[in-house]
Scaffold this active site. Sequence first.
Site, PDB file in Angstrom:
ATOM      1  N   CYS A 115      66.634  53.766  92.496  1.00  0.00           N
ATOM      2  CA  CYS A 115      67.814  53.592  92.030  1.00  0.00           C
ATOM      3  C   CYS A 115      68.088  54.203  91.243  1.00  0.00           C
ATOM      4  CB  CYS A 115      67.956  51.896  91.799  1.00  0.00           C
ATOM      5  SG  CYS A 115      69.885  51.077  91.203  1.00  0.00           S
ATOM      6  N   HIS A 223      65.726  48.395  95.883  1.00  0.00           N
ATOM      7  CA  HIS A 223      65.010  47.772  95.076  1.00  0.00           C
ATOM      8  C   HIS A 223      63.658  47.555  95.559  1.00  0.00           C
ATOM      9  CE1 HIS A 223      65.800  48.417  90.997  1.00  0.00           C
ATOM     10  NE2 HIS A 223      66.912  48.542  91.538  1.00  0.00           N
ATOM     11  N   GLU A 225      60.767  47.345  95.797  1.00  0.00           N
ATOM     12  CA  GLU A 225      59.228  47.013  94.667  1.00  0.00           C
ATOM     13  C   GLU A 225      59.415  45.353  94.898  1.00  0.00           C
ATOM     14  OE1 GLU A 225      62.475  47.184  91.729  1.00  0.00           O
ATOM     15  OE2 GLU A 225      62.106  48.473  93.140  1.00  0.00           O
TER      16      GLU A 225
END
Length: 251
Positions: A115, A223, A225
């Site tokens: 990001c 994102h 994660e």
Amino acid sequence: MAKRPVIGIVMQSQSAIPGERPAAWLMSQRYIEVLESFGAVPWLIPLLTNDSDTLREIFERLDGLFLAGGADIEPSRYGEATRPVCGGTDANRDAVEISLIRQALESRTPIFGICRGLQILNVACGGSLYQDIATQVPAAIKHDFTAAQQHLDRTAQVHDVTVKAGSRLADLLGSAVLPVNSIHHQAVKDLGKDLIATAFSPDGVIEGVEGTTGGYVLAVQWHPEELVETTPAMRRLFSDFVTAAAEHRGD
């Protein structure tokens, strides 16, 4: 026994509230936990903008540099005046990350960005940003799916990205098109030196970049994660980076 690779993560500023809390540096636990789960030793890096010697010593102990999400980037960093649509910035974080990115590029220390991480990588390489996609990109789709606005959590996969065939990103993701989450309002405008765009959203916004000079340089606009528990492709982004950091270490 080989030592686990040390991955640096630059923190972000939190302002003091008089009478309540002092100024602080912080970082989301999520990045740290995910990197640790893939075998890395996360190292949080303070914003010591007046102590280049300490930052250099920290960098010399790193095997990889992870660029996390967070605040908008100061437009002055890419030669623009700040528009009203630009969000809150963190000048000290910008300075530390740009310095470390340039050291990493010079030494070919692996870099992985997420990001804001993609955006600060681009700026460090001389590129520029759209300060706000919705007001600067004609026919843009929605990219800023924040939970407060849309009642979605950070795992919601809200639009597709198309990945360039033959890229490292395509090899890792294993698909030419895949859905991603999207929690940003800024994006790459002019691509920086020695970077190539390797993923795009349907409106043409750049969603992935890679380095072109031989070192490990990879960044994505979404994102991953938040998706490692559900999407094997997102796990491969982290495992590949940690493996590259371990190889750079040379153990």
